[in-house]
Each structure stands twice: as structure tokens, then as C-alpha cells.
Design a protein around this motif. Structure first.
Motif, PDB file in Angstrom:
ATOM      1  N   ALA A 159     105.752  14.534  83.048  1.00  0.00           N
ATOM      2  CA  ALA A 159     107.064  13.986  82.707  1.00  0.00           C
ATOM      3  C   ALA A 159     108.180  14.779  83.384  1.00  0.00           C
ATOM      4  N   LEU A 160     107.903  16.056  83.719  1.00  0.00           N
ATOM      5  CA  LEU A 160     108.906  16.867  84.401  1.00  0.00           C
ATOM      6  C   LEU A 160     109.238  16.309  85.781  1.00  0.00           C
ATOM      7  N   PHE A 161     108.276  15.598  86.391  1.00  0.00           N
ATOM      8  CA  PHE A 161     108.525  15.035  87.715  1.00  0.00           C
ATOM      9  C   PHE A 161     109.479  13.842  87.658  1.00  0.00           C
ATOM     10  N   GLY A 162     109.750  13.345  86.442  1.00  0.00           N
ATOM     11  CA  GLY A 162     110.644  12.215  86.295  1.00  0.00           C
ATOM     12  C   GLY A 162     110.022  10.889  86.665  1.00  0.00           C
ATOM     13  N   LYS A 163     108.696  10.869  86.884  1.00  0.00           N
ATOM     14  CA  LYS A 163     108.045   9.622  87.289  1.00  0.00           C
ATOM     15  C   LYS A 163     107.331   8.950  86.118  1.00  0.00           C
ATOM     16  N   ILE A 164     107.018   9.706  85.072  1.00  0.00           N
ATOM     17  CA  ILE A 164     106.371   9.120  83.899  1.00  0.00           C
ATOM     18  C   ILE A 164     107.456   8.775  82.892  1.00  0.00           C
ATOM     19  N   ILE A 165     107.734   7.511  82.781  1.00  0.00           N
ATOM     20  CA  ILE A 165     108.741   7.008  81.847  1.00  0.00           C
ATOM     21  C   ILE A 165     108.000   6.195  80.796  1.00  0.00           C
ATOM     22  N   PRO A 166     108.234   6.460  79.524  1.00  0.00           N
ATOM     23  CA  PRO A 166     107.437   5.852  78.458  1.00  0.00           C
ATOM     24  C   PRO A 166     107.225   4.348  78.572  1.00  0.00           C
ATOM     25  N   ASN A 167     108.246   3.594  78.968  1.00  0.00           N
ATOM     26  CA  ASN A 167     108.100   2.137  79.020  1.00  0.00           C
ATOM     27  C   ASN A 167     107.741   1.619  80.406  1.00  0.00           C
ATOM     28  N   LYS A 168     107.448   2.566  81.343  1.00  0.00           N
ATOM     29  CA  LYS A 168     107.101   2.144  82.695  1.00  0.00           C
ATOM     30  C   LYS A 168     105.854   2.873  83.178  1.00  0.00           C
ATOM     31  N   LEU A 169     104.847   2.931  82.328  1.00  0.00           N
ATOM     32  CA  LEU A 169     103.605   3.577  82.729  1.00  0.00           C
ATOM     33  C   LEU A 169     102.861   2.697  83.729  1.00  0.00           C
ATOM     34  N   PRO A 170     102.093   3.307  84.638  1.00  0.00           N
ATOM     35  CA  PRO A 170     101.346   2.504  85.616  1.00  0.00           C
ATOM     36  C   PRO A 170     100.314   1.621  84.915  1.00  0.00           C
ATOM     37  N   LYS A 171     100.392   0.327  85.130  1.00  0.00           N
ATOM     38  CA  LYS A 171      99.570  -0.613  84.361  1.00  0.00           C
ATOM     39  C   LYS A 171      98.101  -0.593  84.775  1.00  0.00           C
ATOM     40  N   ASN A 172      97.821  -0.272  86.031  1.00  0.00           N
ATOM     41  CA  ASN A 172      96.434  -0.414  86.508  1.00  0.00           C
ATOM     42  C   ASN A 172      95.769   0.917  86.851  1.00  0.00           C
ATOM     43  N   LEU A 173      96.371   2.047  86.421  1.00  0.00           N
ATOM     44  CA  LEU A 173      95.763   3.370  86.629  1.00  0.00           C
ATOM     45  C   LEU A 173      95.438   3.631  88.091  1.00  0.00           C
ATOM     46  N   GLU A 174      96.354   3.165  88.992  1.00  0.00           N
ATOM     47  CA  GLU A 174      96.031   3.224  90.418  1.00  0.00           C
ATOM     48  C   GLU A 174      95.921   4.635  90.964  1.00  0.00           C
ATOM     49  N   HIS A 175      96.503   5.623  90.262  1.00  0.00           N
ATOM     50  CA  HIS A 175      96.468   6.989  90.783  1.00  0.00           C
ATOM     51  C   HIS A 175      95.511   7.898  90.023  1.00  0.00           C
ATOM     52  N   GLU A 176      94.648   7.349  89.193  1.00  0.00           N
ATOM     53  CA  GLU A 176      93.832   8.183  88.306  1.00  0.00           C
ATOM     54  C   GLU A 176      92.367   8.274  88.701  1.00  0.00           C
ATOM     55  N   VAL A 177      92.002   7.777  89.876  1.00  0.00           N
ATOM     56  CA  VAL A 177      90.623   7.895  90.360  1.00  0.00           C
ATOM     57  C   VAL A 177      90.556   9.108  91.282  1.00  0.00           C
ATOM     58  N   PRO A 178      89.848  10.168  90.908  1.00  0.00           N
ATOM     59  CA  PRO A 178      89.849  11.420  91.689  1.00  0.00           C
ATOM     60  C   PRO A 178      89.372  11.215  93.121  1.00  0.00           C
ATOM     61  N   PHE A 179      90.074  11.858  94.063  1.00  0.00           N
ATOM     62  CA  PHE A 179      89.721  11.686  95.471  1.00  0.00           C
ATOM     63  C   PHE A 179      88.336  12.236  95.782  1.00  0.00           C
ATOM     64  N   ASP A 180      87.893  13.244  95.018  1.00  0.00           N
ATOM     65  CA  ASP A 180      86.605  13.847  95.350  1.00  0.00           C
ATOM     66  C   ASP A 180      85.410  13.035  94.837  1.00  0.00           C
ATOM     67  N   LEU A 181      85.671  11.877  94.216  1.00  0.00           N
ATOM     68  CA  LEU A 181      84.581  10.937  93.950  1.00  0.00           C
ATOM     69  C   LEU A 181      84.183  10.207  95.219  1.00  0.00           C
ATOM     70  N   ASN A 182      85.074  10.290  96.227  1.00  0.00           N
ATOM     71  CA  ASN A 182      84.829   9.671  97.537  1.00  0.00           C
ATOM     72  C   ASN A 182      84.623   8.156  97.442  1.00  0.00           C
ATOM     73  N   ILE A 183      85.369   7.513  96.541  1.00  0.00           N
ATOM     74  CA  ILE A 183      85.257   6.055  96.416  1.00  0.00           C
ATOM     75  C   ILE A 183      86.612   5.382  96.605  1.00  0.00           C
ATOM     76  N   ASN A 184      87.655   6.169  96.916  1.00  0.00           N
ATOM     77  CA  ASN A 184      88.968   5.565  97.116  1.00  0.00           C
ATOM     78  C   ASN A 184      88.916   4.584  98.278  1.00  0.00           C
ATOM     79  N   GLY A 185      89.365   3.386  98.033  1.00  0.00           N
ATOM     80  CA  GLY A 185      89.286   2.318  99.027  1.00  0.00           C
ATOM     81  C   GLY A 185      88.166   1.346  98.750  1.00  0.00           C
TER      82      GLY A 185
END
Length: 567
Positions: free
Chosen positions: A325-351
Motif C-alpha cells: 500500500a506504500l507504493f500507492g498502487k493498492i487501493i481498496p476499491n481497485k484491486l487487480p481483478k484477475n491476479l495478473e501479477h501474482e504468478v511467480p516468475f520462477d515457476l517459469n510459466i509466465n506466458g
């Protein structure tokens, strides 16, 4: 107190007399250079030993930060020349070699490897110096200056210059700290966030062998996703607008580029520490050489047991994820709907849309019970960010060390929701600019107590989202005096919590055990039990101290399942 000129191996330094927060006296020595200025041909290169100086160097004022932006104000700050400096704080300067030496604590600041410095604005020594230790707070190169990494080995920029700066500072401590009353054979290295990951990396690096004897890792390890970099010449070249694409040409231009342009370019990346993004300006695995700080995967180093095995403390805050929340990007009523940034890159499945969909579905079920992400699920979202951003990989590092480190290891979770949890206060306020202005007023009004009180009273009136648990960084408020702190009254709750936190950390530095005495009312007469191969004991640091076992087990099991099925 008198006699505040110290003769170091490089020359004489003059410090000043300071007051701790209880009114005791100590000596402060600021901005002492520990390496040559990293300018000219030395820009981006590993640090070189400081050359001796003549006369007496004034060490009564803080040295410059390394070039960067201010974490809160976002204005440019720092200098290249003399940014490799450190501060030393001590209660007593020995008059002869027969006087007893005190335990040394060397602190490495955080800031995601792109922010931060050793200034008293955040890292004031007035709390820790109520105990009889010697404290050293280190600057090191950050961002492009500290973590430029080139694949062309002939250019001599393999990466990790900022970590090599820290090694040079530790060598300075070994050569000089006894002149300040410190024991070079009893050095505790500690850090928070990126400083914590750095501390952990020093445990793994052959360059740091023998330079410290205990370690404390606060909210960060080498395994955290945000601490894994990659060769980055093309990234900085792109953001500076260079047309060149080969590393040699990019490097030649970077050596001549202005400091401000480089700093401005490095912040063009929209970095939110999201797990799907690998960050460019942070530690990297180098090509093997005698000068390499890290040339092997940290997991393999720990598994092999080929590392600097020392007693250590490690832990995290219970709600690390409020940091986002300190980054100012997490706003309570504007959370990312599809979790697009929550898949770890080291799973090597991005894309791979199908595999990403499976992981997102599992995350949504585990953390949100398949609910939509709204203002009502902000607490669950903070849990997700903190678990994957910090807790999971910290526990995995601890699990690996349990098999290969025979020294005592102490695990903690800081759960205290106290009145000095300043990071959380700032993160959850609804009116960000009003909050920043009020914090600035509190910061600059230390000499006028009524103004400081007024600023903090106004802070309490600014609406905020109510979330339980301390944020990333909140434990720092109880071990370092920060310029926005209100005055701490003796006998107050704040006084109690500061003295308790300082006692735990300095006990470990002094005696290798955070609770060496069973009868200590300040510490609730508790004994902090080390972990064993069979029992994951931990100390819960809350309004009261308590021991428990196996924290966050469901979280660890969930992410273990995700990673075990990553292929």
C-alpha cells in the motif's frame, strides 16, 4: 565525556558527543570513508581500499547518501564521491589496549537495493546506544551504481558491487573498530529488507568469511524473488534512450553519463516488487572468479553446507504485505481483478495462459475463497502479498539451514500493533499527501516538542483503513530513533517497547542468546528457544512475548504444492 578524536588505520577522525533517548551520552562519528570514491574509472567497479589522509577528518556531520531518490519525497539526493561512508557510535573510547572491548553491531539498510542510506532520519542510534554496544551503520552503492551487471567478462563488471562495498565496510570494521572500543572478534551483522537479504548473502559468500560472527535477518533472505537480479545493460540503455545494444558501447557511455540521468532512468521501471517481475538492479549470480561475491545458486550453497555458519536470528512481521500500500498502487476499491501479477516468475510459466490460469485459480480459492477482489478483501490481498513476497521464502531458507547449520538459530514473528508502527500508519492513511505533509512537519519539529505533538495528534485524525498486524519495516521503529517519532517519555508504553526490542537484539549481539537470563521482567521472564531439526520454535513479539511452534504452516504447504507442481 571527552576525548573524541580517534586515530584509525587511515587517519584521525573527530566525532561529537550525542544523547541517547534516555539522556545518556555516547560518541558519534559520521561519514567516515571506508573505500576510495567510486568515481571515474572506478564507477561500477568493485570498491578499492581507502587511501590514508593527513590531519584530522571532521566526522561530526553525516556523509552523503549514494545517488538515488529520497524514499518518501522522491527528490534526487546523494553524491558519488564519499558515498562509501559509515557511521560509528560508541559509549566509550579506550585509552589503552588493556581496556575491555564491546560487542559490535553492523547494520545494513534496506530499500529494495534502489533506495536508502545510513542517515539518522530513519536509522538514529539513540535507541540501541542505551546498551553497551558499538554500532556501525553502512552506506553502499544502490541501483545501477551498485548493481550494474554485464555478461561480457572482459569489462570487469560482473555485478554485486553494492554487496562488495559491504564486504569492504566489514573489513574496515576488522581493522579499526577496536579504536572505538569495539571487539573485532564479536561482530553481529544485521539488516532489514534488502539489508536482511544482504546479511543472508554474506552468510553465503566466500568474500565475507571471518568478517562477522553472528547475523540477524529481518524480513528478507537471498531466496526472496525481489532479491534475484539479471544482466541489465540493455535495461538501463533502453531507459536512458541509448541506441547502442552491445555491452561494451553501453558501458563506455554509462561511465561518462551524468549521475542524475542514471538515477532518473533507473526509476523509470514501474517496480512494485510483484512476484511476476524479475528486478534488474539487485544481486546476481556471477561468473566464478576470485572476486565473485556470489557464483552459485543460494539454495545449492545452503544445501551443500559450504557457507559461513554462524548463530543467527531470523524473522518477519505478521502483515508484511501492507508494504504494498506504500507504493500507492493498492487501493481498496481497485484491486487487480484477475491476479495478473501474482504468478511467480520462477515457476517459469509466465506466458502460458493455461498454466497461469490454474495457478490463479488456486490462489483465488486459497486466499479469497473464490470471492471477487474488492475493498472487503483487502486484508486477504495483503496476506497474499506478504506470504509470497516475504514469508514463504524466508521459511524455506530457514528449512534449508536447519539441515546444515549446527549453530543456534532463533526465529521470530513481530506481531505488535503498537503506537510507533509508523510504516503501517503511513501506508493505510486515506489522504496520502496530507499524511506526507504531516509526517514532514513531525520530522522537522524535533526541537519544538509541542509542534511534534500537534503533528502526531493531527495524524491520528487522518482516516485510515483498519487492518490488523504490523507492516514491513514496523519493527525498525522500536530499535532506531526516527526523525518523525514523537518524544518518548520515560516509563511510557513506547519506552517499554523500545527497551524490550533493544534488549532482545543486543542480548544476542553480546552473548549469542536473545534471552540469556530466565529472570528478566522486561522480557516477561521468557526464554527464547532456538529451533531444532524437529521443532520450528518461534518467539511472537506482541504486546507480550510468547513462544509457539510451526507458524503459517498452511501458507507454506500451499506454496510448496504450487512449486512442486510447477512443471
Amino acid at each position: 565525556m571527552s576525548g573524541f578524536i580517534v586515530d584509525t588505520a587511515d587517519g584521525k577522525v573527530k566525532g561529537k558527543v550525542c544523547d541517547d533517548y534516555l539522556g545518556g551520552k555516547f560518541f558519534g562519528f559520521y561519514g567516515i570513508p571506508y573505500a576510495k570514491p567510486p568515481i571515474g574509472d572506478l564507477r561500477f567497479k568493485p570498491p578499492q581500499e581507502q587511501e590514508p589522509w593527513q590531519g584530522i577528518k571532521d566526522a561530526t556531520k553525516e556523509g552523503p547518501a549514494c545517488p538515488s531518490r529520497h524514499l518518501v519525497g522522491q527528490y534526487f539526493m546523494g553524491k558519488e564521491d564519499n558515498c562509501l561512508n559509515l557511521n560509528v557510535f560508541t559509549k566509550h573510547i579506550p585509552k589503552n589496549d588493556e581496556e575491555s572491548l564491546k560487542p559490535v553491531m553492523v547494520f545494513i539498510h534496506g530499500g529494495g537495493f534502489v533506495y536508502g542510506n545510513n542517515k539518522g532520519e530513519i536509522y538514529g542510534p539513540q535507541f540501541l546506544l542505551i546498551e553497551d554496544i558499538v554500532l556501525v551503520v553502512v552506506n553502499y552503492r544502490i541501483g545501477v551504481f551498485g548493481f550494474l551487471a554485464l555478461e561480457d567478462q572482459s569489462l570487469g563488471i560482473s555485478g554485486n558491487a553494492g554487496l562488495k562495498d559491504q564486504v569492504m565496510a566489514l573489513k574496515w570494521v576488522q581493522r579499526n573498530i577496536r579504536h572505538f572500543g569495539g571487539d573485532p572478534n564479536n561482530v553481529t551483522l544485521f539488516g532489514q529488507s534488502a539489508g536482511s537479504a544482504s546479511t543472508h548473502l554474506h552468510m553465503l559468500s566466500p568474500l565475507s568469511k571471518g568478517l562477522f560472527h553472528k547475523a540477524i535477518c529481518q524480513s528478507g533472505v537471498a531466496l526472496n524473488l525481489w532479491a534475484k537480479g539479471f544482466p541489465n545493460a540493455k535495461v538501463i540503455a533502453r531507459d536512458l534512450g541509448y541506441k547502442e545494444t552491445d555491452e561494451k558501447s553501453i558501458f563506455e557511455k554509462l561511465k561518462m553519463e551524468s549521475v542524475r540521468k542514471i538515477v532518473n532512468a533507473q526509476y523509470k521501471i514501474d517496480e512494485d516488487l510483484n512476484p511476476d517481475q524479475q528486478r534488474p538492479y539487485c544481486p546476481i549470480i556471477e561468473h566464478p572468479s576470485d572476486e565473485a561475491f556470489l557464483s552459485e545458486d543460494p539454495v545449492e550453497i545452503i544445501k551443500s553446507g559450504r557457507y559461513n555458519k554462524v548463530p543467527f536470528m531470523i524473522g518477519y512481521t505478521s502483515k508484511e504485505g501492507i508494504l504494498y500500500a506504500l507504493f500507492g498502487k493498492i487501493i481498496p476499491n481497485k484491486l487487480p481483478k484477475n491476479l495478473e501479477h501474482e504468478v511467480p516468475f520462477d515457476l517459469n510459466i509466465n506466458g502460458d495462459a493455461d498454466k497461469e490460469k490454474i495457478v490463479k485459480k488456486k490462489i483465488r480459492k486459497f486466499y479469497f475463497n473464490n470471492k471477487e477482489l474488492t475493498g472487503d478483501t483487502i486484508d486477504e490481498f495483503f496476506h497474499l502479498k506478504g506470504d509470497l513476497g516475504f514469508k514463504y521464502h524466508i521459511q524455506k531458507a530457514l528449512e534449508l539451514h536447519r539441515s546444515t547449520n549446527e549453530n543456534p538459530m532463533y526465529f521470530y514473528i513481530f506481531s505488535h500493533d503498537g503506537p510507533m508502527n509508523l510504516a503501517k500508519d503511513m501506508a493505510l492513511k486515506e489522504h496520502r499527501y496530507t499524511t506526507l505533509g504531516t509526517l514532514l512537519l513531525a520530522s522537522i519539529s524535533q526541537g519544538v516538542n509541542w509542534v511534534n505533538k500537534l503533528a502526531h495528534a493531527w495524524m491520528k485524525k487522518i482516516p485510515e483503513k483498519k487492518i490488523d498486524g504490523p507492516c514491513h519495516c514496523d519493527e525498525l521503529s522500536y530499535m532506531f530513533r526516527q526523525s518523525i517519532h514523537p518524544k518518548i517519555e520515560p516509563g511510557s508504553q513506547n519506552d517499554f517497547y523500545v527497551r524490550r526490542m533493544v534488549k532482545l537484539w543486543t542480548n544476542f549481539a553480546m552473548q549469542g542468546h536473545p534471552t540469556p537470563h530466565r529472570q528478566d521482567e522486561l522480557l516477561n521472564n521468557i526464554v527464547w528457544e532456538a529451533i531444532t531439526k524437529d521443532n520450528l520454535n518461534y518467539l511472537k513479539i506482541d504486546a507480550k512475548l510468547s513462544m509457539d511452534m510451526d507458524p503459517d504452516k498452511a501458507i507454506i504447504d500451499f506454496w510448496d504444492d504450487i512449486y512442486s507442481n510447477k512443471n
